[in-house]
Write a protein that holds these residues in place. Structure first.
Motif, PDB file in Angstrom:
ATOM      1  N   ALA A  72       0.799  -1.222   0.000  1.00 52.71           N
ATOM      2  CA  ALA A  72       0.000   0.000   0.000  1.00 52.71           C
ATOM      3  C   ALA A  72       0.833   1.274   0.000  1.00 52.71           C
ATOM      4  O   ALA A  72       1.976   1.292   0.453  1.00 52.71           O
ATOM      5  CB  ALA A  72      -0.914   0.010   1.225  1.00 52.71           C
ATOM      6  N   HIS A  74      -0.637   3.975   1.751  1.00 60.55           N
ATOM      7  CA  HIS A  74      -1.877   4.206   2.489  1.00 60.55           C
ATOM      8  C   HIS A  74      -2.020   5.657   2.960  1.00 60.55           C
ATOM      9  O   HIS A  74      -1.080   6.465   2.878  1.00 60.55           O
ATOM     10  CB  HIS A  74      -1.983   3.228   3.666  1.00 60.55           C
ATOM     11  N   GLN A  80      -5.997   1.161   8.379  1.00 56.50           N
ATOM     12  CA  GLN A  80      -4.734   0.881   7.696  1.00 56.50           C
ATOM     13  C   GLN A  80      -3.573   0.827   8.692  1.00 56.50           C
ATOM     14  O   GLN A  80      -2.753  -0.097   8.655  1.00 56.50           O
ATOM     15  CB  GLN A  80      -4.478   1.944   6.620  1.00 56.50           C
ATOM     16  N   LEU A 204      -5.040  -0.315  -0.051  1.00 54.00           N
ATOM     17  CA  LEU A 204      -3.950   0.180  -0.887  1.00 54.00           C
ATOM     18  C   LEU A 204      -3.760   1.684  -0.789  1.00 54.00           C
ATOM     19  O   LEU A 204      -2.651   2.193  -0.743  1.00 54.00           O
ATOM     20  CB  LEU A 204      -4.174  -0.178  -2.356  1.00 54.00           C
TER      21      LEU A 204
END
Length: 291
Positions: A72, A74, A80, A204
């Motif tokens: 990711a 992020h 996350q 992601l």
């Protein structure tokens, strides 16, 4: 074929133009190209799914969310960051070992998942964690070998530099980057990485990111964007695609990607309507591929 030109229209006036190079590759053969398929650029965060391969091979107990978060870029939303903490806990490693720098804190850095994966790899291989970001460290040597192997070129031919998060970034011709991505599902650990990303695309980046929209709109595809206007993607049947915006603008990626995918026979309407709005939510223009 000429590069793609994405025009930025405000009212009826073309206010800006972005030049985009793109290539699609299957079985190491170029199927379609716009602009220069041999243009060399750094893969930046588009390399993350490939960089996850040594980690999933060394640490098979990682769950799908952890694998996806290692790929990711992020936005540090709570769900996350929680996965990054889980990767570190499972390694085990501490937040103070992250070498990505504060943004605003190391664990909130958009590359902290990749860095947590690097620490997990160091623990699994018995490498020291200190300096894992440096070129001479076994971790970065493993990443160089992985990228070169996926692109089917020799490691010593891959130019490197320092990425925004402090680790190495690798330069490839667009055609080689597309080829490397086309091989991702068939590389050892690649099926695992693709499945994890597809099961958790929201980890992601964010819901309107071009790579996330592409993954959620095309069955079986995987994609990852990178800094300075880069996008790599792969179909489940071995087609690899790479796009690079010359001036590094992200806003040109979605319309350019939709144009390339349409040329390849894929409907990509979900990538967006490419309308421009102001801070009041009023439509003031659009992004469009010049005809």
């Amino acid at each position: 074929m000429e590069p793609i030109v994405v025009e930025v229209i405000r009212g009826t006036i073309v206010e800006a133009r972005h030049v985009v190079h793109a290539v699609a590759v299957r079985d190491a053969r170029v199927e379609v190209a716009f602009g220069d398929p041999q243009l060399v650029t750094f893969m930046r965060s588009s390399a993350k799914p490939l960089q996850a391969l040594p980690v999933v091979r060394a640490v098979p107990a990682l769950d799908d969310e952890e694998v996806a978060l290692m790929c990711a870029s992020h936005l540090a939303v709570p769900e996350q960051v929680a996965v990054v903490r889980r990767i570190l806990s499972d390694a085990p490693a501490g937040e103070d070992e992250l070498e990505c720098g504060p943004d605003p804190t190391p664990i909130e850095h958009n590359c902290s998942g990749k860095h947590a994966g690097f620490l997990a790899l160091c623990r699994a291989r018995g490498w020291p964690s200190s300096g894992y970001r440096l070129a001479e460290h076994p971790c970065q040597q493993a990443m160089l070998s992985e990228i070169a192997g996926a692109a089917e070129i020799e490691p010593e031919t891959v130019p490197t530099a320092i990425d925004g998060c402090g680790v190495l970034t690798f330069a490839l011709a667009l055609e080689r980057a597309a080829h490397a991505f086309s091989r991702l599902p068939t590389l050892e650990g690649g099926e695992r990485v693709v499945a994890a990303i597809r099961a958790n695309p929201q980890l992601l980046r964010g819901p309107v990111a071009t790579d996330v929209l592409l993954i959620t709109s095309l069955d079986g595809w995987v994609a990852k964007g990178g800094a300075e206007g880069l996008l790599c993607a792969a179909s489940p049947d071995g087609l690899g695609v790479c796009l690079k915006v010359e001036d590094g603008s992200f806003r040109a990626l979605a319309p350019a990607a939709a144009h390339v995918l349409a040329r390849l026979g894929f409907a990509a309407d979900a990538l967006g309507g490419f309308e421009l709005a102001n801070s009041r939510g009023e439509r003031i223009g659009e992004l469009r591929v010049a005809q």
